[in-house]
Design an enzyme around this catalytic site. Sequence first.
Site, PDB file in Angstrom:
ATOM      1  N   THR A  21      11.088  38.415  46.085  1.00 38.64           N
ATOM      2  CA  THR A  21      10.856  36.960  46.041  1.00 38.64           C
ATOM      3  C   THR A  21      11.584  36.626  47.423  1.00 38.64           C
ATOM      4  OG1 THR A  21      12.954  36.661  44.879  1.00 38.64           O
ATOM      5  CG2 THR A  21      11.146  36.219  43.693  1.00 38.64           C
ATOM      6  N   SER A  48      36.196  54.307  78.640  1.00 41.36           N
ATOM      7  CA  SER A  48      34.972  55.161  77.940  1.00 41.36           C
ATOM      8  C   SER A  48      33.950  54.018  77.625  1.00 41.36           C
ATOM      9  CB  SER A  48      35.597  55.405  76.569  1.00 41.36           C
ATOM     10  OG  SER A  48      34.554  55.781  75.853  1.00 41.36           O
ATOM     11  N   GLY A 107      20.498  55.076  48.580  1.00 45.55           N
ATOM     12  CA  GLY A 107      19.054  55.142  48.094  1.00 45.55           C
ATOM     13  C   GLY A 107      18.762  55.036  46.706  1.00 45.55           C
ATOM     14  N   GLY A 109      19.339  52.100  45.097  1.00 43.38           N
ATOM     15  CA  GLY A 109      18.994  50.696  44.670  1.00 43.38           C
ATOM     16  C   GLY A 109      19.808  49.802  44.829  1.00 43.38           C
ATOM     17  N   SER A 111      21.780  48.893  47.328  1.00 42.42           N
ATOM     18  CA  SER A 111      21.848  48.305  48.575  1.00 42.42           C
ATOM     19  C   SER A 111      23.020  48.857  49.558  1.00 42.42           C
ATOM     20  CB  SER A 111      22.195  46.689  48.417  1.00 42.42           C
ATOM     21  OG  SER A 111      21.387  46.030  49.311  1.00 42.42           O
ATOM     22  N   SER A 112      22.859  50.319  49.588  1.00 36.74           N
ATOM     23  CA  SER A 112      23.895  50.884  50.472  1.00 36.74           C
ATOM     24  C   SER A 112      23.514  50.420  51.942  1.00 36.74           C
ATOM     25  CB  SER A 112      23.869  52.467  49.993  1.00 36.74           C
ATOM     26  OG  SER A 112      22.318  52.809  50.205  1.00 36.74           O
ATOM     27  N   SER A 113      22.318  50.113  52.328  1.00 39.76           N
ATOM     28  CA  SER A 113      21.954  50.163  53.648  1.00 39.76           C
ATOM     29  C   SER A 113      22.599  48.732  54.147  1.00 39.76           C
ATOM     30  CB  SER A 113      20.518  50.122  54.000  1.00 39.76           C
ATOM     31  OG  SER A 113      19.740  50.747  52.904  1.00 39.76           O
ATOM     32  N   GLU A 149      17.979  46.713  60.212  1.00 39.50           N
ATOM     33  CA  GLU A 149      17.085  47.497  59.142  1.00 39.50           C
ATOM     34  C   GLU A 149      15.616  47.256  59.500  1.00 39.50           C
ATOM     35  OE1 GLU A 149      17.142  47.840  54.304  1.00 39.50           O
ATOM     36  OE2 GLU A 149      18.861  47.086  55.355  1.00 39.50           O
ATOM     37  N   ASP A 161      19.910  41.514  50.129  1.00 36.24           N
ATOM     38  CA  ASP A 161      21.099  42.249  50.157  1.00 36.24           C
ATOM     39  C   ASP A 161      22.070  42.129  51.097  1.00 36.24           C
ATOM     40  OD1 ASP A 161      19.158  43.382  48.674  1.00 36.24           O
ATOM     41  OD2 ASP A 161      18.621  45.083  50.366  1.00 36.24           O
TER      42      ASP A 161
HETATM   43  C1  GLA Z   1      14.953  45.405  48.817  1.00 31.31           C
HETATM   44  C2  GLA Z   1      15.029  44.783  49.881  1.00 31.31           C
HETATM   45  C3  GLA Z   1      15.224  43.428  49.583  1.00 31.31           C
HETATM   46  C4  GLA Z   1      14.354  42.963  48.426  1.00 31.31           C
HETATM   47  C5  GLA Z   1      14.367  43.689  47.153  1.00 31.31           C
HETATM   48  C6  GLA Z   1      13.582  43.279  46.336  1.00 31.31           C
HETATM   49  O1  GLA Z   1      16.413  45.493  48.259  1.00 31.31           O
HETATM   50  O2  GLA Z   1      16.209  45.354  50.823  1.00 31.31           O
HETATM   51  O3  GLA Z   1      15.193  42.657  50.524  1.00 31.31           O
HETATM   52  O4  GLA Z   1      13.180  42.359  48.946  1.00 31.31           O
HETATM   53  O5  GLA Z   1      13.981  45.036  47.907  1.00 31.31           O
HETATM   54  O6  GLA Z   1      13.714  42.219  45.682  1.00 31.31           O
END
Ligand code: GLA
Length: 348
Positions: A21, A48, A107, A109, A111-113, A149, A161
């Site tokens: 959404t 540096s 990876g 689900g 939201s590690s990224s 991202e 996320d």
């Molecule tokens: C991933 C994406 C989010 C969102 C979800 C689905 O987590 O990073 O932005 O779109 O999928 O709700």
Amino acid sequence: MPARRVTAFAPGRVNVIGEHTDYNGGLALPFAIREGVTVEATALAPGSDRVEVRATDLGEHDSFPLREPGRAGGWRAFVRGAVAELDAAGRPLVAMRVEIAATVPRGAGLSSSAALTVSLCLAMTALADSPDAGALDRLELARLCSRVENDWTGAHTGLLDQLASLYGDADEAMRIDFAELTVTPVPLRLHGWRFAVADSGQRHAHASSGYNERRAECASACEQLGVTTLSEADAAQVAMLPEPLRRRARHVLGENERVREAVQALQAGDIRSLAALLDASHASLRDLYEVSTPAVEATVAALHAAGAAGARVMGGGFGGAVLALLPPGTELPAGATEVAPGPGAHVL
Ligand code: GLA
């Protein structure tokens, strides 16, 4: 004088409900979890012009020039992208050594990224903090992290996320309205129920899964309807769309409604209804949005068999994590981990 060393932490997230959404101008109800990514940034000696990076838990490293990071793959893309986007936004930066340590699985689900990107940006800006730069507010930071991202890793993800990681708070979920870009705290009182996540065992990468394809389908549906986001469309308009776009749009409208009902259920302390909404969300993600897989279905079934009152694929789908809601007294299913809200991203 810039600080010599700064440590920042950013959490991963669980999304209670409201999937796919965010990039459709809709609603979601995530919370930040206790697990996340810690970044320690240390200024290098004057003279540096490099960024030296070590991913402690992976035993890997990277090194690149501060002003022209160049492209790389995997986790390195996030670090180089963070430096480049902060620079492009006019944020002061200094040559530095960066150490990354994660407690959130990659990876899976959770939201590690986003946790990695937010943590990097917080540490890097705090290290070079200068009074003239002005503060970067959380919304701006979420947008910047999302550009990292989108433009550096090729995953056209939305803002869910990053906002969840930045606005998290202990004991609270948050209702995000992606049309207004507002975040409203929703107390997470579960009356003895517990959230748990189980890994479907199938790794996913948004850049290569069907995620970008779903986004493109939604964009095409918007174009055909003459709306900016699918959440603006009504059921009569959606009925005119050709398949599979009609199914995608029906999911989005139904999922927005389920977020509203989930907030009400939480406010009323009716956790069993919340669990039923999780099941309804899963059915929609499986049948209308078509982001489930056999591995995800097996995980959902196993969680139900172990006593979960509701379970659904979480995040982008095509693998990754399944979220379950367990009634009081239910044992944690084998392979599942309890998840609870924790503080949002911060500099330590
Ligand atoms: C991933 C994406 C989010 C969102 C979800 C689905 O987590 O990073 O932005 O779109 O999928 O709700």
